[in-house]
Design an enzyme around this catalytic site. Structure first.
Site, mmCIF file in Angstrom:
data_model
loop_
_atom_site.group_PDB
_atom_site.id
_atom_site.type_symbol
_atom_site.label_atom_id
_atom_site.label_comp_id
_atom_site.label_asym_id
_atom_site.label_seq_id
_atom_site.Cartn_x
_atom_site.Cartn_y
_atom_site.Cartn_z
ATOM 1 N N GLY A 11 0.700 -1.313 0.003
ATOM 2 C CA GLY A 11 -0.093 0.101 -0.134
ATOM 3 C C GLY A 11 0.785 1.299 0.078
ATOM 4 C CB THR A 141 3.358 -0.301 6.350
ATOM 5 O OG1 THR A 141 2.038 -0.267 6.765
ATOM 6 C CG2 THR A 141 4.186 -0.562 7.838
ATOM 7 C CG ASP A 143 -1.266 -0.409 7.928
ATOM 8 O OD1 ASP A 143 -1.917 0.487 7.789
ATOM 9 O OD2 ASP A 143 -1.404 -1.496 7.230
ATOM 10 C CG MET A 187 -6.807 3.002 6.068
ATOM 11 S SD MET A 187 -5.866 3.439 4.519
ATOM 12 C CE MET A 187 -6.822 3.043 3.252
ATOM 13 N N GLY A 188 -5.074 1.197 9.201
ATOM 14 C CA GLY A 188 -4.120 0.585 9.953
ATOM 15 C C GLY A 188 -4.322 -0.914 10.014
ATOM 16 N NE ARG A 189 -4.161 -5.095 5.349
ATOM 17 C CZ ARG A 189 -3.320 -4.968 4.499
ATOM 18 N NH1 ARG A 189 -1.926 -4.836 4.936
ATOM 19 N NH2 ARG A 189 -3.198 -5.127 3.107
ATOM 20 C CD GLU A 244 -8.188 -0.241 7.501
ATOM 21 O OE1 GLU A 244 -8.861 0.218 6.593
ATOM 22 O OE2 GLU A 244 -7.019 -0.608 7.471
ATOM 23 N NE ARG A 294 -3.228 3.901 0.268
ATOM 24 C CZ ARG A 294 -3.719 2.687 0.008
ATOM 25 N NH1 ARG A 294 -3.506 1.710 0.937
ATOM 26 N NH2 ARG A 294 -4.237 2.228 -1.162
HETATM 27 O O1 F6P Z 1 -1.327 -1.747 4.480
HETATM 28 C C1 F6P Z 1 -1.450 -0.238 4.215
HETATM 29 C C2 F6P Z 1 -2.984 -0.105 3.860
HETATM 30 O O2 F6P Z 1 -3.006 1.188 3.606
HETATM 31 C C3 F6P Z 1 -3.824 -0.569 5.039
HETATM 32 O O3 F6P Z 1 -3.934 0.585 6.021
HETATM 33 C C4 F6P Z 1 -5.272 -0.673 4.501
HETATM 34 O O4 F6P Z 1 -6.159 -1.629 5.084
HETATM 35 C C5 F6P Z 1 -4.460 -1.393 3.218
HETATM 36 O O5 F6P Z 1 -3.292 -1.235 2.936
HETATM 37 C C6 F6P Z 1 -5.523 -1.251 1.978
HETATM 38 O O6 F6P Z 1 -5.040 -1.845 0.761
HETATM 39 P P1 F6P Z 1 -5.317 -1.523 -0.603
HETATM 40 O O7 F6P Z 1 -4.533 -0.430 -0.948
HETATM 41 O O8 F6P Z 1 -5.114 -2.599 -1.385
HETATM 42 O O9 F6P Z 1 -6.754 -1.059 -0.780
#
Ligand code: F6P
Length: 405
Positions: A11, A141, A143, A187-189, A244, A294
């Site tokens: 990401g 990242t 995250d 965000m942040g998984r 999230e 981001r």
């Molecule tokens: O890993 C970084 C991240 O931005 C997370 O915070 C988020 O859940 C994920 O990537 C989103 O993924 P994508 O860019 O594939 O939608």
């Protein structure tokens, strides 16, 4: 003499291009390094032999300055999981062919915990076939969930954007006389670092965010409603930060997963908004910060950008020292004055692992963030870049679509 290759994966963040600049600038200084190849779309570019000569793209100091302030991944990205080479080495043979054909002696992979899986597997494979190509991971990242390193490049800028935006939301939300609840989804998984960083506003004397929910604590809708009512008794405009990655009932999120099995997370803010509307009935709004957190490089942290460049450059020096299968990391030596040193860790200790908020970063009540955490976050969001503008808008460094195809 040897050539090198660099790729960006996972990401986006505001600082991945700064790490690319670090690799590029340091390689230019090294007499041992000749061509600097950029791989298009991460490891996919190496597999497909789709490489770009970076010296023909980045031609001046002005280009470098622009690239440093450009968000996302100028070379494109991927979420590509390499198979276990013991079971199927087809793709590894393709990678090896490209690297040998291009006379590449070191490969730098800028990415998160999934991308460090690639660093780990590739370096092991090269060792197994006795091929002397160094593989080094440069972390990134938003995250902030990589093990061992104090923090990750890209996180400080995202945290600065989240805090600044939250600050503005607080002002906007408090204008009317009627009570309201504003829920901000961050965000942040599975790790709550970025959501927690919104609490740096407490250091400025703000009482908001009044409630902060991170995946490290168990979530219950019933307790959430109780918390909201409790805060509404004290504040006219209640501000909630929610990660999230909180557990939500089936159906709230899309259910789609990526190649690493990660769910596309989104929707908890809306879910909580609807719950507050139906149970409390007050004015309520949810805001999903989404990709802006981001890629908003106009609000990036210069500490983050400078460190991201430095860690990319350090990666080159470590590869030339003969290291492989390593990931560059930050170790915080001091908080005041803030000082970090750059070291290395084994990729196997970082690949596919997640680092969570420590217990002492979360208040006993489980719905807010401690002062200890605020002290950890604050140095990471310090400093601004002197952003180069074009007709009133931040200028970006871009590569023609035809070159990336
Ligand atoms: O890993 C970084 C991240 O931005 C997370 O915070 C988020 O859940 C994920 O990537 C989103 O993924 P994508 O860019 O594939 O939608």
């Amino acid at each position: 003499m040897m050539n090198i290759a660099v790729a960006q994966s996972g990401g986006p963040t505001c600082a991945i291009n700064a790490s690319l600049v670090g690799v590029f600038r340091e390689s230019l200084k090294e007499p041992e390094i000749d061509a600097i190849f950029g791989s298009v779309n991460g490891i996919e570019g190496i597999i497909e032999n789709h490489l770009i000569d970076m010296k023909t793209l980045i031609r001046s100091n002005d280009d470098i300055e622009l690239l440093r302030q450009t968000p996302s991944t100028v070379l494109g990205s991927c979420r590509y999981k390499l198979p276990d080479w013991h079971e199927d080495d087809t793709v590894y043979r393709k990678i090896t062919n490209t690297l040998i054909q291009r006379q590449i002696g070191a490969f730098f992979y800028i990415g998160g915990n999934d991308s460090m899986d690639t660093v780990n597997k590739l370096s092991e494979y090269f060792r197994e076939i006795s091929l002397d190509i160094k593989v080094i991971g440069i972390p990134k990242t938003i995250d902030n969930d990589l093990c061992i390193t104090d923090h990750t490049p890209g996180f400080g800028s995202a945290a600065k954007y989240v805090a600044a935006t939250m600050h503005e939301i607080i002002r906007d939300s408090s204008v009317y006389s009627m009570p309201s609840v504003t829920i901000v989804e961050i965000m942040g998984r599975h790790a709550g670092w970025l959501t927690a960083s919104s609490a740096v506003l407490h250091a400025l004397g703000e009482t908001a965010p009044h409630l902060v929910y991170v995946p490290e604590t168990e979530f219950s809708l019933e307790i959430f409603m109780k918390d909201v009512r409790h805060e509404m008794a004290k504040h006219k405009a209640v501000i909630v930060a929610v990660s999230e990655g909180m557990e939500v009932p089936d159906g709230v999120q899309s259910g789609v997963v990526d190649n690493f099995g990660h769910k596309y997370l989104s929707g908890i803010g809306k879910y909580l908004e609807e719950a507050v509307r139906s149970e409390i009935g007050c004015k309520v709004r949810s805001i999903e910060l989404n990709v802006m957190q981001r890629c908003s490089s106009h609000m990036c942290s210069s500490t983050d950008i400078n460190e991201s460049e430095a860690i990319g450059a350090a990666g080159v020096r470590h590869a030339l020292n003969g290291e492989t299968g390593k990931v560059m990391i930050f170790r915080r030596v001091n908080n005041m004055p803030y000082t970090v040193v750059i070291e290395t860790a084994d990729a196997s200790e970082i690949a596919n692992k997640e680092k969570f908020l420590p217990d002492n970063f979360i208040t006993k009540s489980g719905n807010n963030i401690s002062d200890t955490a605020v002290r950890y976050f604050l140095p990471l969001i310090q400093g601004e870049l002197n952003i180069i503008m074009d007709r009133g808008v931040p200028k970006h460094f871009t590569i023609k679509e035809s070159v990336l195809k």
